[in-house]
Design a protein around this motif. Sequence first.
Motif, mmCIF file in Angstrom:
data_model
loop_
_atom_site.group_PDB
_atom_site.id
_atom_site.type_symbol
_atom_site.label_atom_id
_atom_site.label_comp_id
_atom_site.label_asym_id
_atom_site.label_seq_id
_atom_site.Cartn_x
_atom_site.Cartn_y
_atom_site.Cartn_z
ATOM 1 N N THR A 1 20.295 -4.132 -10.149
ATOM 2 C CA THR A 1 19.042 -4.790 -9.766
ATOM 3 C C THR A 1 18.103 -3.782 -9.110
ATOM 4 N N GLY A 2 18.644 -2.917 -8.270
ATOM 5 C CA GLY A 2 17.839 -1.887 -7.621
ATOM 6 C C GLY A 2 17.187 -0.948 -8.625
ATOM 7 N N VAL A 3 17.920 -0.630 -9.681
ATOM 8 C CA VAL A 3 17.362 0.207 -10.747
ATOM 9 C C VAL A 3 16.211 -0.536 -11.431
ATOM 10 N N LYS A 4 16.409 -1.822 -11.726
ATOM 11 C CA LYS A 4 15.345 -2.620 -12.357
ATOM 12 C C LYS A 4 14.120 -2.728 -11.453
ATOM 13 N N GLN A 5 14.347 -2.865 -10.151
ATOM 14 C CA GLN A 5 13.227 -2.936 -9.202
ATOM 15 C C GLN A 5 12.413 -1.636 -9.226
ATOM 16 N N ALA A 6 13.122 -0.516 -9.231
ATOM 17 C CA ALA A 6 12.431 0.781 -9.276
ATOM 18 C C ALA A 6 11.678 0.936 -10.593
ATOM 19 N N GLN A 7 12.275 0.474 -11.692
ATOM 20 C CA GLN A 7 11.585 0.522 -12.986
ATOM 21 C C GLN A 7 10.327 -0.348 -12.967
ATOM 22 N N ALA A 8 10.425 -1.523 -12.326
ATOM 23 C CA ALA A 8 9.255 -2.410 -12.218
ATOM 24 C C ALA A 8 8.158 -1.742 -11.385
ATOM 25 N N ALA A 9 8.538 -1.052 -10.323
ATOM 26 C CA ALA A 9 7.555 -0.327 -9.516
ATOM 27 C C ALA A 9 6.909 0.783 -10.343
ATOM 28 N N GLY A 10 7.708 1.458 -11.161
ATOM 29 C CA GLY A 10 7.169 2.482 -12.041
ATOM 30 C C GLY A 10 6.185 1.903 -13.047
ATOM 31 N N GLU A 11 6.504 0.720 -13.572
ATOM 32 C CA GLU A 11 5.590 0.049 -14.503
ATOM 33 C C GLU A 11 4.286 -0.330 -13.797
ATOM 34 N N TYR A 12 4.397 -0.755 -12.535
ATOM 35 C CA TYR A 12 3.192 -1.085 -11.770
ATOM 36 C C TYR A 12 2.306 0.162 -11.641
ATOM 37 N N ILE A 13 2.899 1.280 -11.287
ATOM 38 C CA ILE A 13 2.148 2.535 -11.139
ATOM 39 C C ILE A 13 1.471 2.896 -12.461
ATOM 40 N N LYS B 1 -5.568 1.823 2.715
ATOM 41 C CA LYS B 1 -6.745 2.684 2.620
ATOM 42 C C LYS B 1 -6.809 3.380 3.975
ATOM 43 N N VAL B 2 -6.862 4.698 3.963
ATOM 44 C CA VAL B 2 -6.841 5.465 5.205
ATOM 45 C C VAL B 2 -8.139 6.242 5.320
ATOM 46 N N ASP B 3 -8.823 6.032 6.441
ATOM 47 C CA ASP B 3 -10.105 6.695 6.660
ATOM 48 C C ASP B 3 -10.231 7.069 8.136
ATOM 49 N N ASN B 4 -10.362 8.360 8.387
ATOM 50 C CA ASN B 4 -10.525 8.865 9.760
ATOM 51 C C ASN B 4 -9.481 8.312 10.727
ATOM 52 N N GLY B 5 -8.223 8.358 10.315
ATOM 53 C CA GLY B 5 -7.133 7.940 11.188
ATOM 54 C C GLY B 5 -6.865 6.451 11.245
ATOM 55 N N VAL B 6 -7.660 5.653 10.548
ATOM 56 C CA VAL B 6 -7.456 4.203 10.530
ATOM 57 C C VAL B 6 -6.750 3.819 9.229
ATOM 58 N N TRP B 7 -5.579 3.218 9.374
ATOM 59 C CA TRP B 7 -4.789 2.750 8.235
ATOM 60 C C TRP B 7 -5.066 1.259 8.068
ATOM 61 N N GLN B 8 -5.637 0.887 6.947
ATOM 62 C CA GLN B 8 -5.972 -0.508 6.693
ATOM 63 C C GLN B 8 -5.124 -1.017 5.526
ATOM 64 N N LEU B 9 -4.274 -2.022 5.800
ATOM 65 C CA LEU B 9 -3.468 -2.616 4.749
ATOM 66 C C LEU B 9 -4.364 -3.467 3.873
ATOM 67 N N VAL B 10 -4.443 -3.114 2.580
ATOM 68 C CA VAL B 10 -5.340 -3.835 1.690
ATOM 69 C C VAL B 10 -4.599 -4.646 0.624
ATOM 70 N N GLU B 11 -3.300 -4.361 0.457
ATOM 71 C CA GLU B 11 -2.574 -5.054 -0.618
ATOM 72 C C GLU B 11 -1.070 -4.973 -0.354
ATOM 73 N N VAL B 12 -0.381 -6.064 -0.654
ATOM 74 C CA VAL B 12 1.077 -6.106 -0.622
ATOM 75 C C VAL B 12 1.544 -6.383 -2.039
ATOM 76 N N ILE B 13 2.359 -5.506 -2.581
ATOM 77 C CA ILE B 13 2.818 -5.618 -3.971
ATOM 78 C C ILE B 13 4.320 -5.874 -3.961
ATOM 79 N N GLU B 14 4.728 -7.014 -4.496
ATOM 80 C CA GLU B 14 6.148 -7.351 -4.594
ATOM 81 C C GLU B 14 6.525 -7.476 -6.072
ATOM 82 N N HIS B 15 7.754 -7.106 -6.369
ATOM 83 C CA HIS B 15 8.273 -7.207 -7.734
ATOM 84 C C HIS B 15 9.392 -8.253 -7.709
ATOM 85 N N ASN B 16 9.217 -9.331 -8.399
ATOM 86 C CA ASN B 16 10.195 -10.419 -8.391
ATOM 87 C C ASN B 16 11.289 -10.175 -9.419
ATOM 88 N N ILE B 17 12.239 -9.349 -9.041
ATOM 89 C CA ILE B 17 13.362 -9.027 -9.928
ATOM 90 C C ILE B 17 14.605 -9.735 -9.382
#
Length: 191
Positions: A31-43, A175-191
């Motif tokens: 399952t971990g391998v499939k999750q990594a493959q799904a992340a690769g497909e997302y990229i 998104k990182v700008d001048n030391g500020v880290w702003q979370l803009v998206e959470v990506i989950e893979h339902n494997i």
Amino acid sequence: MKDIYIMRHGETLFNYKLLLQGWCDAPLTPTGVKQAQAAGEYILNHSLTLDYIYSSPAGRALSTVAILGYSDRVVCLPDLREWCFGLFEGESQKLFPHSFPYGDQLVPFHGESQEQVTTRIIKALKAIEQEVKEDTTTLVVAHTCVMRLFMQSVANHSLVEVPQKIGNCGILHFKVDNGVWQLVEVIEHNI
């Protein structure tokens, strides 16, 4: 502005068996391998050109990077390691009934304090921020406590709901700008 994606490694045998992992390691499950493959497909499907790749030195993180196809470009940073659970490593999660965050509860058992872990994680991620150039895309492969503790330190800069739990190969897009880290998206893979 910089795009930095922080991803959790794929499911391991210890994750599957509900064992505490920390600094010890276990191989990825199918399952971990499939999750990594799904992340690769997302990229691939989102045409992300990764200019920089960083990883925890743990085998499970490096195996995830290998499945993504970036082993030849990865930079390992020891400060991206998971929280050290001391004597609880490799033991059932039921033996350590405390809920996250753990504060100093692991220190008597030769584990790390929350302050120690948070300090090294912030140091590592801020070093990455300083090293990568503007208008680039970076992938960091790490661990759940690394991600959750970092989120606690930057949660006030989130544009989306901060997740309580991050699934295996889940990705936090900042998104990182001048030391500020702003979370803009959470990506989950339902494997």
